[in-house]
Design an enzyme around this catalytic site. Sequence first.
Site, PDB file in Angstrom:
ATOM      1  N   ARG A  29       0.857  -1.172   0.000  1.00 59.08           N
ATOM      2  CA  ARG A  29       0.000   0.000   0.000  1.00 59.08           C
ATOM      3  C   ARG A  29       0.897   1.227   0.000  1.00 59.08           C
ATOM      4  O   ARG A  29       1.685   1.405   0.930  1.00 59.08           O
ATOM      5  CB  ARG A  29      -0.872  -0.059   1.258  1.00 59.08           C
TER       6      ARG A  29
ATOM      7  N   THR B 269      -0.449   7.663  -1.146  1.00 59.81           N
ATOM      8  CA  THR B 269      -1.762   7.631  -1.809  1.00 59.81           C
ATOM      9  C   THR B 269      -2.700   6.600  -1.187  1.00 59.81           C
ATOM     10  O   THR B 269      -3.909   6.642  -1.428  1.00 59.81           O
ATOM     11  CB  THR B 269      -1.603   7.259  -3.293  1.00 59.81           C
TER      12      THR B 269
ATOM     13  N   ASP C 266       1.402  -2.319  12.276  1.00 57.26           N
ATOM     14  CA  ASP C 266       1.744  -2.771  10.920  1.00 57.26           C
ATOM     15  C   ASP C 266       2.089  -4.259  10.959  1.00 57.26           C
ATOM     16  O   ASP C 266       3.116  -4.661  11.513  1.00 57.26           O
ATOM     17  CB  ASP C 266       2.925  -1.957  10.383  1.00 57.26           C
TER      18      ASP C 266
ATOM     19  N   ASP D 239       5.540  -5.367   9.380  1.00 58.17           N
ATOM     20  CA  ASP D 239       6.691  -4.959  10.195  1.00 58.17           C
ATOM     21  C   ASP D 239       6.785  -5.775  11.481  1.00 58.17           C
ATOM     22  O   ASP D 239       7.880  -6.162  11.897  1.00 58.17           O
ATOM     23  CB  ASP D 239       6.586  -3.465  10.540  1.00 58.17           C
TER      24      ASP D 239
HETATM   25  O1  LIG Z   1      -6.747  -2.661   3.161  1.00 60.07           O
HETATM   26  P1  LIG Z   1      -5.579  -1.792   2.802  1.00 60.07           P
HETATM   27  O2  LIG Z   1      -5.823  -0.341   3.136  1.00 60.07           O
HETATM   28  O3  LIG Z   1      -5.107  -1.989   1.407  1.00 60.07           O
HETATM   29  O4  LIG Z   1      -4.400  -2.185   3.796  1.00 60.07           O
HETATM   30  C1  LIG Z   1      -4.095  -3.507   4.122  1.00 60.07           C
HETATM   31  C2  LIG Z   1      -2.785  -3.904   3.515  1.00 60.07           C
HETATM   32  O5  LIG Z   1      -1.712  -3.220   4.178  1.00 60.07           O
HETATM   33  C3  LIG Z   1      -0.770  -4.179   4.672  1.00 60.07           C
HETATM   34  O6  LIG Z   1       0.224  -4.448   3.746  1.00 60.07           O
HETATM   35  P2  LIG Z   1       1.426  -3.423   3.455  1.00 60.07           P
HETATM   36  O7  LIG Z   1       1.061  -2.473   2.386  1.00 60.07           O
HETATM   37  O8  LIG Z   1       1.871  -2.816   4.754  1.00 60.07           O
HETATM   38  O9  LIG Z   1       2.544  -4.362   2.865  1.00 60.07           O
HETATM   39  P3  LIG Z   1       3.445  -5.441   3.629  1.00 60.07           P
HETATM   40  O10 LIG Z   1       2.586  -6.636   3.859  1.00 60.07           O
HETATM   41  O11 LIG Z   1       4.545  -5.680   2.679  1.00 60.07           O
HETATM   42  O12 LIG Z   1       3.908  -4.818   4.912  1.00 60.07           O
HETATM   43  C4  LIG Z   1      -1.637  -5.384   4.941  1.00 60.07           C
HETATM   44  O13 LIG Z   1      -0.900  -6.556   5.086  1.00 60.07           O
HETATM   45  C5  LIG Z   1      -2.577  -5.387   3.770  1.00 60.07           C
HETATM   46  O14 LIG Z   1      -2.057  -6.011   2.618  1.00 60.07           O
HETATM   47  O1  LIG Z   2      -3.650  -1.256  10.562  1.00 63.92           O
HETATM   48  C1  LIG Z   2      -3.085  -1.610   9.504  1.00 63.92           C
HETATM   49  C2  LIG Z   2      -3.502  -1.154   8.240  1.00 63.92           C
HETATM   50  C3  LIG Z   2      -2.848  -1.582   7.123  1.00 63.92           C
HETATM   51  N1  LIG Z   2      -1.800  -2.420   7.256  1.00 63.92           N
HETATM   52  C4  LIG Z   2      -1.385  -2.874   8.469  1.00 63.92           C
HETATM   53  O2  LIG Z   2      -0.424  -3.644   8.559  1.00 63.92           O
HETATM   54  N2  LIG Z   2      -2.027  -2.435   9.551  1.00 63.92           N
HETATM   55 MG   LIG Z   3       3.068  -3.497   6.077  1.00 63.08          MG
END
Ligand SMILES: O=P(O)(O)OC[C@H]1O[C@H](OP(=O)(O)OP(=O)(O)O)[C@H](O)[C@@H]1O
Ligand SMILES: O=c1cc[nH]c(=O)[nH]1
Ligand SMILES: [Mg+2]
Length: 209
Positions: A104, A108, A200, A203
């Site tokens: 994400r 944006t 997160d 992370d």
């Molecule tokens: O419903 P949304 O608003 O799209 O957010 C949720 C997304 O955000 C996080 O991923 P992230 O973008 O942090 O990537 P990562 O898993 O690589 O940390 C999570 O694991 C979802 O995929």
């Molecule tokens: O709360 C949140 C939202 C998006 N992605 C995450 O990992 N945590």
């Molecule tokens: Mg993430």
Amino acid sequence: MGKVYVLDHPLIQHKLTYIRDKNTGTKEFRELVDEVAMLMAFEITRNLPLAETTINTPVVETKAKVLAGKKIGLVPILRAGLGMVDGMLKLIPAARVGHVGLYRDPETLEPVEYYIKLPKDISERELIVIDPMLATGGSANDAIHSLKKRGAKQIRLMCLIAAPEGVEKIQEAHPDVDIYLAALDEKLDDHAYIIPGLGDAGDRLFGTK
Ligand SMILES: O=P(O)(O)OC[C@H]1O[C@H](OP(=O)(O)OP(=O)(O)O)[C@H](O)[C@@H]1O
Ligand SMILES: O=c1cc[nH]c(=O)[nH]1
Ligand SMILES: [Mg+2]
């Protein structure tokens, strides 16, 4: 409209509390996510069809039940979805695993797809899209669109925690997709993080912050 199931089994809810706790470190967080994914797999497979077979116990011939061989595909959304795959495979060891790489954009909030690799026969499989977090719903929405574009017909979505906004988005965009959660939280904050949430997920799973 797709149904929303909150899996309220006491073991899932107890473990989720420790997953949410900011004092839970990476090792324990990973173990708990793995355990909850396994427990959720137990619940989500409740409706798998059974067939009858005949076996011999040491005492007598008898009819007995076996899985009817429904093909399943797990599709974790990278990265954080990876944390739930092994737990699910403990209960569904023959499932094939596809991967959708999405992040994400922090500015944006739009999902950006960077990788996709799926089993060839996805149109014949019941796919379970896995991601711990359903926040705005943008990432899961994109992943599901990507799968449908490539022929997927039966899709379910499994997340640890969702915000109402994310659930609404999936229900509108994909009324054929049922959603399985460990918790439906209150709302999103100004950065689209789930409140109360767990922070997160990626992370915390991989220790990158
Ligand atoms: O419903 P949304 O608003 O799209 O957010 C949720 C997304 O955000 C996080 O991923 P992230 O973008 O942090 O990537 P990562 O898993 O690589 O940390 C999570 O694991 C979802 O995929
Ligand atoms: O709360 C949140 C939202 C998006 N992605 C995450 O990992 N945590
Ligand atoms: Mg993430």
